[in-house]
Scaffold this motif. Structure first.
Motif, PDB file in Angstrom:
ATOM      1  N   LEU A 345      -9.915  -9.725  -6.780  1.00 29.47           N
ATOM      2  CA  LEU A 345     -10.043  -8.981  -5.455  1.00 29.47           C
ATOM      3  C   LEU A 345      -9.081  -8.686  -4.839  1.00 29.47           C
ATOM      4  N   LEU A 346      -7.927  -9.645  -4.991  1.00 27.18           N
ATOM      5  CA  LEU A 346      -6.507  -9.366  -4.193  1.00 27.18           C
ATOM      6  C   LEU A 346      -5.813  -8.200  -4.649  1.00 27.18           C
ATOM      7  N   ARG A 347      -6.134  -7.542  -5.809  1.00 30.93           N
ATOM      8  CA  ARG A 347      -5.518  -6.283  -6.283  1.00 30.93           C
ATOM      9  C   ARG A 347      -6.090  -5.083  -5.717  1.00 30.93           C
ATOM     10  N   TYR A 348      -6.996  -5.295  -4.924  1.00 30.47           N
ATOM     11  CA  TYR A 348      -7.523  -3.994  -4.033  1.00 30.47           C
ATOM     12  C   TYR A 348      -6.718  -3.928  -2.820  1.00 30.47           C
ATOM     13  N   ALA A 349      -5.705  -4.924  -2.578  1.00 30.68           N
ATOM     14  CA  ALA A 349      -4.751  -4.891  -1.513  1.00 30.68           C
ATOM     15  C   ALA A 349      -4.021  -3.446  -1.731  1.00 30.68           C
ATOM     16  N   THR A 350      -3.576  -3.022  -2.905  1.00 28.31           N
ATOM     17  CA  THR A 350      -2.841  -1.934  -3.354  1.00 28.31           C
ATOM     18  C   THR A 350      -3.247  -0.684  -2.486  1.00 28.31           C
ATOM     19  N   TYR A 351      -4.635  -0.893  -2.287  1.00 26.68           N
ATOM     20  CA  TYR A 351      -4.916   0.603  -1.724  1.00 26.68           C
ATOM     21  C   TYR A 351      -5.029   0.837  -0.037  1.00 26.68           C
ATOM     22  N   PHE A 352      -4.344  -0.450   0.542  1.00 28.75           N
ATOM     23  CA  PHE A 352      -4.008  -0.711   2.026  1.00 28.75           C
ATOM     24  C   PHE A 352      -2.689  -0.251   2.073  1.00 28.75           C
ATOM     25  N   ASP A 353      -1.990   0.707   1.952  1.00 33.70           N
ATOM     26  CA  ASP A 353      -0.605   0.980   2.054  1.00 33.70           C
ATOM     27  C   ASP A 353       0.205   0.659   1.201  1.00 33.70           C
ATOM     28  N   GLY A 354      -0.495   0.045  -0.153  1.00 35.94           N
ATOM     29  CA  GLY A 354       0.553  -0.313  -1.554  1.00 35.94           C
ATOM     30  C   GLY A 354       0.857  -1.938  -1.102  1.00 35.94           C
ATOM     31  N   VAL A 355       0.202  -2.614  -0.624  1.00 32.56           N
ATOM     32  CA  VAL A 355       0.335  -4.085  -0.433  1.00 32.56           C
ATOM     33  C   VAL A 355      -0.016  -4.695  -1.975  1.00 32.56           C
ATOM     34  N   MET A 356       1.114  -5.435  -2.336  1.00 33.20           N
ATOM     35  CA  MET A 356       0.941  -5.975  -3.616  1.00 33.20           C
ATOM     36  C   MET A 356       0.558  -7.475  -3.727  1.00 33.20           C
ATOM     37  N   ALA A 357      -0.249  -7.829  -4.496  1.00 36.64           N
ATOM     38  CA  ALA A 357      -0.632  -9.243  -4.801  1.00 36.64           C
ATOM     39  C   ALA A 357       0.160  -9.637  -5.852  1.00 36.64           C
ATOM     40  N   HIS A 358       0.248  -9.007  -7.067  1.00 33.69           N
ATOM     41  CA  HIS A 358       0.719  -9.546  -8.272  1.00 33.69           C
ATOM     42  C   HIS A 358       1.982  -8.688  -8.722  1.00 33.69           C
ATOM     43  N   GLY A 359       3.007  -9.193  -9.251  1.00 33.92           N
ATOM     44  CA  GLY A 359       3.989  -8.196  -9.409  1.00 33.92           C
ATOM     45  C   GLY A 359       4.123  -8.281 -11.168  1.00 33.92           C
ATOM     46  N   SER A 360       2.880  -8.531 -11.967  1.00 29.23           N
ATOM     47  CA  SER A 360       2.529  -8.472 -13.280  1.00 29.23           C
ATOM     48  C   SER A 360       1.147  -8.705 -13.300  1.00 29.23           C
ATOM     49  N   ASP A 361       0.677  -8.853 -14.598  1.00 35.02           N
ATOM     50  CA  ASP A 361      -0.454  -9.103 -15.053  1.00 35.02           C
ATOM     51  C   ASP A 361      -1.313 -10.384 -14.755  1.00 35.02           C
ATOM     52  N   SER A 362      -0.201 -11.196 -14.712  1.00 33.89           N
ATOM     53  CA  SER A 362      -0.887 -12.711 -14.374  1.00 33.89           C
ATOM     54  C   SER A 362      -1.094 -12.890 -12.908  1.00 33.89           C
ATOM     55  N   TYR A 363      -1.951 -13.858 -12.639  1.00 40.20           N
ATOM     56  CA  TYR A 363      -2.426 -14.233 -11.098  1.00 40.20           C
ATOM     57  C   TYR A 363      -1.128 -15.133 -10.536  1.00 40.20           C
ATOM     58  N   GLU A 364      -0.701 -16.153 -11.797  1.00 36.96           N
ATOM     59  CA  GLU A 364       0.601 -16.479 -11.157  1.00 36.96           C
ATOM     60  C   GLU A 364       2.005 -15.851 -11.017  1.00 36.96           C
ATOM     61  N   SER A 365       1.731 -14.631 -11.059  1.00 35.98           N
ATOM     62  CA  SER A 365       2.893 -13.480 -10.770  1.00 35.98           C
ATOM     63  C   SER A 365       2.911 -13.066  -9.280  1.00 35.98           C
ATOM     64  N   ARG A 366       3.178 -13.884  -8.566  1.00 36.37           N
ATOM     65  CA  ARG A 366       2.871 -13.748  -7.032  1.00 36.37           C
ATOM     66  C   ARG A 366       4.158 -13.453  -6.482  1.00 36.37           C
ATOM     67  N   TRP A 367       4.900 -12.359  -6.965  1.00 36.39           N
ATOM     68  CA  TRP A 367       6.205 -12.171  -6.796  1.00 36.39           C
ATOM     69  C   TRP A 367       6.488 -10.702  -6.851  1.00 36.39           C
ATOM     70  N   ILE A 368       7.137 -10.031  -5.852  1.00 32.57           N
ATOM     71  CA  ILE A 368       7.430  -8.655  -6.000  1.00 32.57           C
ATOM     72  C   ILE A 368       8.785  -8.544  -5.762  1.00 32.57           C
ATOM     73  N   ILE A 369       9.518  -7.450  -6.421  1.00 29.35           N
ATOM     74  CA  ILE A 369      10.921  -7.372  -6.073  1.00 29.35           C
ATOM     75  C   ILE A 369      11.040  -6.260  -5.053  1.00 29.35           C
ATOM     76  N   ASP A 370      11.837  -6.710  -3.769  1.00 33.75           N
ATOM     77  CA  ASP A 370      12.004  -5.582  -2.883  1.00 33.75           C
ATOM     78  C   ASP A 370      13.127  -4.707  -2.992  1.00 33.75           C
ATOM     79  N   LYS A 371      13.388  -3.908  -1.961  1.00 33.14           N
ATOM     80  CA  LYS A 371      14.267  -2.759  -1.924  1.00 33.14           C
ATOM     81  C   LYS A 371      15.641  -3.178  -2.010  1.00 33.14           C
ATOM     82  N   ASP A 372      15.942  -4.548  -1.890  1.00 33.56           N
ATOM     83  CA  ASP A 372      17.319  -5.091  -2.271  1.00 33.56           C
ATOM     84  C   ASP A 372      17.643  -5.731  -3.661  1.00 33.56           C
TER      85      ASP A 372
END
Length: 692
Positions: A345-372
């Motif tokens: 369900l958290l993956r639907y956050a993407t459609y609210f201005d691109g909010v990311m829940a997972h940086g990969s396929d796994s639910y444990e992938s609770r990281w994204i890479i920022d612009k820096d």
């Protein structure tokens, strides 16, 4: 005499080398200085495994599911195509075959329903001396960490000796995989499970006729149940949407006004199945030039946004009897396949201005890479909290299947909500976020179809985007040092390498070789050939696993288990229905983007937005101690339970006594900080920089 002895030794080494190459199902290993298309590195001091001697091997593979082990644990026997019968306690057929192929005696010493994380903790106390091969799901970080501490064999050293030639060739040809499994000390300890990298993973699948029944029949007799609204809309006010999007090359769709369907529905004096739907049909006709209003969601011109999706959910929720021909008083617009998948369900956050829940396929992938170029922990972000409150509004409107939240409920909701239409106790659901092949199976429901994702501003750019692609998994296996002799290490490496040989890949992806049609190939998209399932495999899947081929191969035969191997999509193609292929074609012909290891995508706010994070992080012993001693943010049900309490109770204010619910972001972030958020993030950021 001395010359004869040298010749004899040389001949013996050659025989052993050829024997190993044959057993691994590969070509002869290149000699030093030879080259292959995969550019195999030069090796010296080649020491091969002599398969003429039987070697016992102990396995401890933990997947938290006693049906997923290498031991057959089904209550009913399995009769193979050759008449052999497999009963509880025996090795599954695939593992029995590999045992014979490699002249090894396999012993499954795992606690059959043990979770991998629990197994690793327990076995680390005995220095992993209880087995030769350890493995499981979602433990790659642990495997790399203990490997760097000297607990597991450095596989790169074995490859330098000439062992594991198939795996070595694979890593040479796939540097992204090699990079992702290399520990901070430069060694490789684990063989990972590698999904079909570069392909779509899960996507939106719906009941097609419900959209048509609601939006195409102007004379329909709708239900008149009263409906209470809570959600106030995303594309409203200064964020109102009025634009042109391109779902497919050469195809454009324009939303002509800045109207909000959510505001229109919310302002209705009477809200019921009829008024909500009539208002939605008028809104579509006023804003789009479709031949039929259902095209907003169906087909190659679909251009709905998340508010329009929610408006459709409301129409569905308010029309249960109409949509089910009087069979049900309640229908569920959105659900996950199981409660353990509720984080989908958290993956639907993407459609609210691109909010990311997972940086990969796994639910444990609770990281994204920022612009820096730093990684950031997603679950603690304010955007994520705000999205949880949105889900809370949708839950209050009855749009989410409430059983999805209850981890004690082990039901397969997809089977319940799509597979019981003709039952006397039928239950009905509309949309899920799941795999194409299994979700569009004719045996499940002949009305399910794939649709394009909602159009959204993702990374600052309006586009079609699915945040879930196929990746290098956080699953795999290793060889224990203290638990293995040199002879056992060599044999264990031969077994693990076999899964990367041509024959081993066929066996692991498609099941027993004797049941694969050798006379012809399966022709997939773009004319590519794949091994063809024999009739017995499909019949057995229907008989034993209700037609679920992947479940049958894993839980009955022992193939497709999440050990170290490269998965082939040719398996999935063969049990995909025509509607499923239509879905593949729809997505591939569209402009829909998804994340990759290369990180390419439409230029936007963050140059790293589309880059997949590594499947695991290589932590030093000190970093591991810091995480264990100073933080408590590793994946766990208590953390996600806290998050889902916001969904269940924040909007309604109906939490049971003693239940902790964050009613503000301040409360929410304080919870994470008390669990060591700052230390947790900085430690993983340092580990990520070391890996880079």
């Amino acid at each position: 005499m001395k010359t004869s002895r040298i010749v004899l030794i040389t001949l013996l080494l050659l025989v052993i080398s050829l024997s190993s190459a044959f057993a691994a199902g590969t070509k002869e290993i290149p000699q030093e200085g030879a080259t292959t298309p995969e550019a195999t590195p030069k090796v010296a001091n080649v020491v091969m495994d002599d398969l003429s001697e039987n070697v016992p091997l102990k396995f401890n593979l933990a997947f938290g599911n006693n049906s997923r082990t290498m031991t057959y644990n089904q209550s009913s026997p399995l009769t193979l195509s050759n008449g052999d019968v497999v009963t509880a306690g025996m090795l599954k057929p695939v593992w029995s075959y590999i045992s014979e192929k490699t002249n090894s005696t396999f012993s499954d010493v795992a606690i059959q329903d043990a979770k991998a994380t629990d197994m690793i903790k327990t076995e680390s106390t005995s220095n992993f001396s209880g087995a030769n091969i350890f493995g499981g799901n979602s433990i790659a970080t642990d495997l790399m960490g203990y490997g760097a501490q000297g607990k597991f064999v450095a596989l790169n050293e074995l490859m330098e000796q000439g062992l594991m030639p198939n795996f070595n060739n694979y890593l040479t040809a796939n540097p992204d995989v090699k990079k992702s499994i290399t520990a901070y000390d430069g060694n490789i300890y684990q063989v990972p499970y590698i999904a079909e990298v570069g392909e779509f993973a899960r996507t939106m699948v719906i009941r097609e006729t419900w959209v048509k029944d609601l939006l195409e029949d102007a004379n329909a007799s709708f239900d008149t149940n009263n409906f209470k609204t809570y959600y106030e809309g995303f594309y409203v006010g200064s964020n109102a949407r009025q634009n042109t999007v391109t779902p497919k090359e050469g195809v454009s769709v324009t939303k002509k006004t800045n109207q909000s369907i959510i505001e229109i529905q919310n302002k209705l004096t009477v809200k019921n199945g009829k008024t909500l739907t009539k208002a939605f049909i008028k809104y579509i006709n006023d804003n789009y030039d479709y031949t039929n209003p259902s095209q907003l969601f169906l087909g190659e011109k679909a251009a709905y946004d998340v508010d329009e999706m929610i408006a459709l959910f409301r129409c569905i929720k308010a029309n249960p009897k109409y949509l089910t021909n009087g069979k049900a008083d309640t229908v569920w617009p959105l659900y996950t396949r199981k409660s353990s998948y509720r984080e989908d369900l958290l993956r639907y956050a993407t459609y609210f201005d691109g909010v990311m829940a997972h940086g990969s396929d796994s639910y444990e992938s609770r990281w994204i890479i920022d612009k820096d170029g730093q990684i950031q922990y997603t679950y603690a972000n304010e955007d994520m909290y705000n999205f949880l409150t949105v889900l809370g509004d949708l839950n209050a409107e009855g749009l989410l299947y409430s059983d999805c939240f209850d981890l004690s409920n082990k039901s397969n909701f997809r089977s319940v909500l799509w597979g019981t239409d003709d039952s006397s106790t039928a239950s009905f659901g509309f949309m899920t976020y799941d795999w194409i092949a299994s979700s569009t199976a004719d045996s499940l429901n002949s009305d399910t179809v794939v649709i394009l994702p909602p159009v959204a501003k993702v990374n600052g750019v309006w586009q079609y985007y699915i945040s879930n692609s196929r990746v290098i998994k956080n699953d795999g296996w290793v060889i224990s040092k203290s638990g293995s002799t040199d002879k056992e290490i060599r044999r264990a490496s031969t077994v693990m390498d076999y899964f990367f040989s041509e024959e081993g890949q066929v066996l692991q992806n498609y099941g027993l070789l004797s049941d694969i049609d050798q006379s012809e190939k399966y022709i997939g998209p773009a004319g590519k050939e794949w091994p063809l399932f024999g009739g017995w495999t499909l019949e057995a899947a229907n008989k034993y696993a209700s037609g679920d081929l992947s479940t049958f191969l894993r839980d009955w035969e022992g193939a497709l288990m999440p050990v170290g191997y490269p998965k082939q999509i040719g398996f999935e193609y063969q049990y995909t229905s025509e509607r499923g292929f239509d879905g593949w074609a729809l997505l591939k012909a569209s402009t829909t983007n998804f994340p990759t290891y290369a990180g390419t995508g439409l230029k936007g706010d963050n140059p790293n937005y589309y880059k997949l994070i590594p499947p695991a992080y290589s932590l030093t012993p000190r970093q591991s101690e810091t995480i264990d001693e100073s933080t408590s943010l590793t994946s766990g049900d208590d953390l996600t339970e806290y998050m889902f309490n916001v969904i269940r109770y924040a909007t309604m204010g109906n939490a049971p006594s003693g239940t902790e619910v964050a009613t503000s972001y301040s409360d929410y972030i304080n919870y994470f900080k008390t669990r060591g958020l700052d230390i947790y993030v900085s430690t993983y950021q340092n580990a990520y920089q070391n890996m880079k």
